[in-house]
Design a protein around this motif. Structure first.
Motif, PDB file in Angstrom:
ATOM      1  N   ARG A  48     -31.666 -18.745  17.298  1.00  0.00           N
ATOM      2  CA  ARG A  48     -31.354 -17.405  17.472  1.00  0.00           C
ATOM      3  C   ARG A  48     -30.104 -16.760  17.365  1.00  0.00           C
ATOM      4  O   ARG A  48     -29.277 -15.801  17.462  1.00  0.00           O
ATOM      5  N   GLU A  49     -29.030 -17.726  17.132  1.00  0.00           N
ATOM      6  CA  GLU A  49     -27.536 -17.560  17.005  1.00  0.00           C
ATOM      7  C   GLU A  49     -27.130 -17.020  18.367  1.00  0.00           C
ATOM      8  O   GLU A  49     -26.181 -16.416  18.496  1.00  0.00           O
ATOM      9  N   ASP A  50     -27.835 -17.509  19.647  1.00  0.00           N
ATOM     10  CA  ASP A  50     -27.231 -17.238  20.987  1.00  0.00           C
ATOM     11  C   ASP A  50     -26.501 -18.221  21.510  1.00  0.00           C
ATOM     12  O   ASP A  50     -26.800 -19.050  22.033  1.00  0.00           O
ATOM     13  N   TYR A  51     -25.136 -18.532  20.887  1.00  0.00           N
ATOM     14  CA  TYR A  51     -24.537 -19.615  21.126  1.00  0.00           C
ATOM     15  C   TYR A  51     -23.726 -19.857  22.636  1.00  0.00           C
ATOM     16  O   TYR A  51     -23.904 -20.965  23.162  1.00  0.00           O
ATOM     17  N   ALA A  52     -23.655 -18.381  23.071  1.00  0.00           N
ATOM     18  CA  ALA A  52     -23.343 -18.598  24.646  1.00  0.00           C
ATOM     19  C   ALA A  52     -24.293 -18.996  25.352  1.00  0.00           C
ATOM     20  O   ALA A  52     -24.120 -19.838  26.378  1.00  0.00           O
TER      21      ALA A  52
ATOM     22  N   SER B 290     -24.787 -22.847  25.024  1.00  0.00           N
ATOM     23  CA  SER B 290     -23.676 -23.422  25.303  1.00  0.00           C
ATOM     24  C   SER B 290     -23.879 -23.663  26.988  1.00  0.00           C
ATOM     25  O   SER B 290     -23.680 -24.847  27.701  1.00  0.00           O
ATOM     26  N   SER B 291     -24.269 -22.680  27.652  1.00  0.00           N
ATOM     27  CA  SER B 291     -24.624 -22.570  29.161  1.00  0.00           C
ATOM     28  C   SER B 291     -25.584 -23.503  29.451  1.00  0.00           C
ATOM     29  O   SER B 291     -25.642 -24.154  30.453  1.00  0.00           O
TER      30      SER B 291
ATOM     31  N   LEU C  69     -24.350 -33.435  24.975  1.00  0.00           N
ATOM     32  CA  LEU C  69     -23.060 -33.420  24.731  1.00  0.00           C
ATOM     33  C   LEU C  69     -22.835 -33.016  23.234  1.00  0.00           C
ATOM     34  O   LEU C  69     -22.150 -31.789  22.995  1.00  0.00           O
ATOM     35  N   LYS C  70     -23.820 -33.498  22.411  1.00  0.00           N
ATOM     36  CA  LYS C  70     -23.861 -33.250  20.795  1.00  0.00           C
ATOM     37  C   LYS C  70     -24.144 -31.618  20.686  1.00  0.00           C
ATOM     38  O   LYS C  70     -23.472 -30.970  20.014  1.00  0.00           O
ATOM     39  N   LEU C  71     -25.214 -31.356  21.638  1.00  0.00           N
ATOM     40  CA  LEU C  71     -25.829 -29.932  21.506  1.00  0.00           C
ATOM     41  C   LEU C  71     -24.751 -28.741  21.950  1.00  0.00           C
ATOM     42  O   LEU C  71     -24.581 -27.941  21.580  1.00  0.00           O
ATOM     43  N   LYS C  72     -24.062 -29.294  23.086  1.00  0.00           N
ATOM     44  CA  LYS C  72     -22.983 -28.345  23.655  1.00  0.00           C
ATOM     45  C   LYS C  72     -21.774 -28.292  22.531  1.00  0.00           C
ATOM     46  O   LYS C  72     -21.503 -26.970  22.542  1.00  0.00           O
ATOM     47  N   THR C  73     -21.325 -29.399  21.947  1.00  0.00           N
ATOM     48  CA  THR C  73     -20.288 -29.331  21.111  1.00  0.00           C
ATOM     49  C   THR C  73     -20.760 -28.443  19.790  1.00  0.00           C
ATOM     50  O   THR C  73     -19.879 -27.569  19.378  1.00  0.00           O
ATOM     51  N   LEU C  74     -21.973 -28.542  19.403  1.00  0.00           N
ATOM     52  CA  LEU C  74     -22.404 -27.642  18.182  1.00  0.00           C
ATOM     53  C   LEU C  74     -22.304 -26.360  18.658  1.00  0.00           C
ATOM     54  O   LEU C  74     -22.015 -25.194  18.205  1.00  0.00           O
ATOM     55  N   ALA C  75     -23.071 -25.852  19.929  1.00  0.00           N
ATOM     56  CA  ALA C  75     -23.070 -24.605  20.413  1.00  0.00           C
ATOM     57  C   ALA C  75     -21.567 -23.912  20.656  1.00  0.00           C
ATOM     58  O   ALA C  75     -21.299 -22.639  19.947  1.00  0.00           O
ATOM     59  N   ASP C  76     -20.685 -24.834  21.088  1.00  0.00           N
ATOM     60  CA  ASP C  76     -19.349 -24.253  21.240  1.00  0.00           C
ATOM     61  C   ASP C  76     -18.586 -24.077  19.929  1.00  0.00           C
ATOM     62  O   ASP C  76     -17.808 -23.005  19.852  1.00  0.00           O
TER      63      ASP C  76
END
Length: 194
Positions: free
Chosen positions: A56-60, A63-64, A80-87
């Motif tokens: 959805r491109e809701d990166y915030a 990340s949270s 960790l990988k998903l958080k890095t990608l989102a950030d």
């Protein structure tokens, strides 16, 4: 489901022989397997929610959610990988919005004749995001425009000085100024006419 059935069977066996070490060992393993199954299901659910937020491109939000998952499972590589990608994606999106706003701002300043302010806006933006192509391109155009404006101002001042020298009767000075202007601006009709 199967682990739950095994766990129930072992519990009923424990009622028959509460002191059995072998039974206690099997119960521990069944309990560990149940925890592992719960953890795996929880991680799969978290990963799915994060991936949906990324789609959805809701990166915030992605990340949270990843951060919340990492609070519960601190060393989980998938989170960790998903958080890095989102950030990374959030930062890219923020930079894109910043570039768009600074480009628009510089264009508005340029259109209103505030060339130096437009250049300053771009210089500041390029300090934050070095090498950004769109900002570099507009900065180049503005610098060319400034060079042209400075050149035109210099020619105008030279012509004014030459006219002033003629008006004052100092024809040698007027000729010197015009010869210098002709060398600097060989294609200028205004210099040739004077």
């Amino acid at each position: 489901r199967k682990i739950t059935q095994v766990f129930e069977i072992l519990k009923s066996g424990e009622v028959l022989d509460p002191g059995s070490l072998e039974l206690q060992s099997l119960l521990k393993r069944a309990h560990a397997a149940r925890e592992q199954e719960t953890r795996k299901a929880d991680l799969a659910r978290l990963a799915q929610q994060i991936e949906e937020a990324l789609i959805r491109e809701d990166y915030a939000s992605a990340s949270s959610q990843a951060e919340a998952g990492l609070q519960k499972y601190p060393r989980e590589q998938g989170l960790l990988k998903l958080k890095t990608l989102a950030d990374t994606q959030r930062k890219r999106l923020e930079e894109k919005a910043y570039v768009r706003s600074q480009f628009t701002s510089a264009n508005t300043l340029l259109d209103s004749g505030k060339t130096f302010e437009a250049l300053s806006t771009l210089e500041k933006a390029l300090q934050r995001i070095p090498g950004e192509a769109q900002l570099e391109s507009l900065r180049s155009i503005i610098k060319e425009r400034l060079t042209q404006e400075e050149s035109e101002d210099h020619l105008r001042r030279s012509l004014e000085m030459a006219r002033g020298a003629v008006a004052a009767g100092d024809f040698d000075e007027a000729v010197r100024i015009l010869e210098s202007a002709q060398q600097e601006f060989p294609d200028s009709v205004a210099v040739d006419e004077l």
